[in-house]
Scaffold this active site. Structure first.
Site, PDB file in Angstrom:
ATOM      1  N   GLY A 189       4.423 -13.196  -6.131  1.00  0.00           N
ATOM      2  CA  GLY A 189       4.430 -11.919  -6.450  1.00  0.00           C
ATOM      3  C   GLY A 189       3.477 -10.919  -5.831  1.00  0.00           C
ATOM      4  N   ASP A 190       2.586 -11.286  -4.965  1.00  0.00           N
ATOM      5  CA  ASP A 190       1.539 -10.424  -4.188  1.00  0.00           C
ATOM      6  C   ASP A 190       1.059 -10.938  -3.113  1.00  0.00           C
ATOM      7  OD1 ASP A 190      -0.013  -8.040  -3.663  1.00  0.00           O
ATOM      8  OD2 ASP A 190      -1.611  -8.755  -4.945  1.00  0.00           O
ATOM      9  N   LEU A 191       2.176 -11.412  -2.424  1.00  0.00           N
ATOM     10  CA  LEU A 191       2.193 -12.250  -1.290  1.00  0.00           C
ATOM     11  C   LEU A 191       1.663 -11.565   0.253  1.00  0.00           C
ATOM     12  CD1 LEU A 191       1.863 -15.397  -0.657  1.00  0.00           C
ATOM     13  CD2 LEU A 191       4.212 -15.284   0.008  1.00  0.00           C
TER      14      LEU A 191
END
Length: 282
Positions: A189-191
């Site tokens: 999700g926040d890669l």
């Protein structure tokens, strides 16, 4: 919250949450390093103080959910509450094992999620990506869900920096540009590259904003902010879980989300990139 938790230090919090003795080793911003000991066991750990009540508990839920897939390596959570998170420290090294990371990321995504927008078990509906709000509201159709929950909320927050009409037109194009339907993937999700650490055994993922989403969104973040050996990672990913035709043409679509989040967090320098990505959709 237990009385006194707000004023306790990171080592005391680590000892309380892990059940180990904790010896402080250093501190940088919201992160502190400690050594956890119990008998003959010794663990190098990090203690993180959350930016908002519940943020650390939500992050712990995301880490555990990703770890359950037994795919990409995730730091072990030793304990968490609404203020503190205690997890293994990663000893960083030169990026390596790129193909292994690509294959394991494909397996992580394939572990799936109950719905687009589904939070991890024990996670929060009103969660965060970094310090920006992120609502985990489940939906069945990815194009509509993505527009409603991952594009337009951030346009509204940053409306003084953006032309909402540009993004409304882009959202109207999402159904025709989204590619073939895919099941909800288990996303980090926040890669961005800063959340992919590398030790001597390969990649380790930290700081998730985990939720059910489209797997191409994670990959688009890697493309946006750069990642060592990215082409090798994507090629290995594609071998395990082939990407749908037109994947590269959809990267800008999936980058709308992180670009808008960065506009909210960091302002005008990202507003132009977000607008350019929206206009590229036609």
């Amino acid at each position: 919250m237990v009385s006194g938790q707000q004023s306790e230090g990171p080592a005391a919090a680590a000892a309380r949450l892990s059940g180990f003795e904790a010896v402080p080793q250093g501190r940088s911003g919201t992160l502190s390093e400690v050594v956890l000991t119990k008998g003959d066991r010794r663990v190098d750990a990090v203690v993180k103080r959350g930016h908002a009540p519940g943020a650390t508990r939500a992050e712990a839920a995301g880490l555990r959910w990703l770890a359950e897939a037994d795919a990409v390596r995730i730091p072990r959570v030793h304990g968490a509450d609404d203020t503190w998170l205690v997890l293994d420290r990663v000893s960083e090294s030169t990026p390596s094992h790129a193909e292994e990371f690509g294959r394991n990321l494909a397996r992580l995504h394939s572990a799936g999620a109950p719905a687009f927008g589904a939070p991890p078990p024990g996670g929060l509906t009103d969660a965060w990506i970094g310090t920006a709000p992120m609502r985990n509201s489940p939906g069945e159709s990815w194009p509509e869900w993505y527009a409603e929950h991952r594009v337009l909320p951030y346009v509204r927050i940053a409306s003084d920096l953006l032309d909402p009409a540009v993004f409304e037109r882009a959202c109207a194009r999402i159904p025709s540009m989204a590619g073939p339907p895919e099941p909800p993937a288990r996303l980090h999700g926040d890669l961005w590259s800063g959340n992919v650490l590398w030790d001597s055994d390969g990649a380790v993922l930290i700081d998730p904003a985990a939720h059910g989403g489209h797997r191409e969104t994670d990959l688009a973040m890697l493309h946006l902010f750069g990642c060592p050996h990215l082409e090798r990672i994507v090629a290995a990913y594609d071998e395990v879980a082939p990407l749908a035709d037109g994947y590269r043409e959809r990267i800008a679509l999936h980058q709308l989300f992180p670009l808008l989040v960065h506009t909210v967090l960091f302002g005008r320098s990202y507003a132009g990139q977000a607008t350019a990505a929206a206009r590229s959709l036609g």
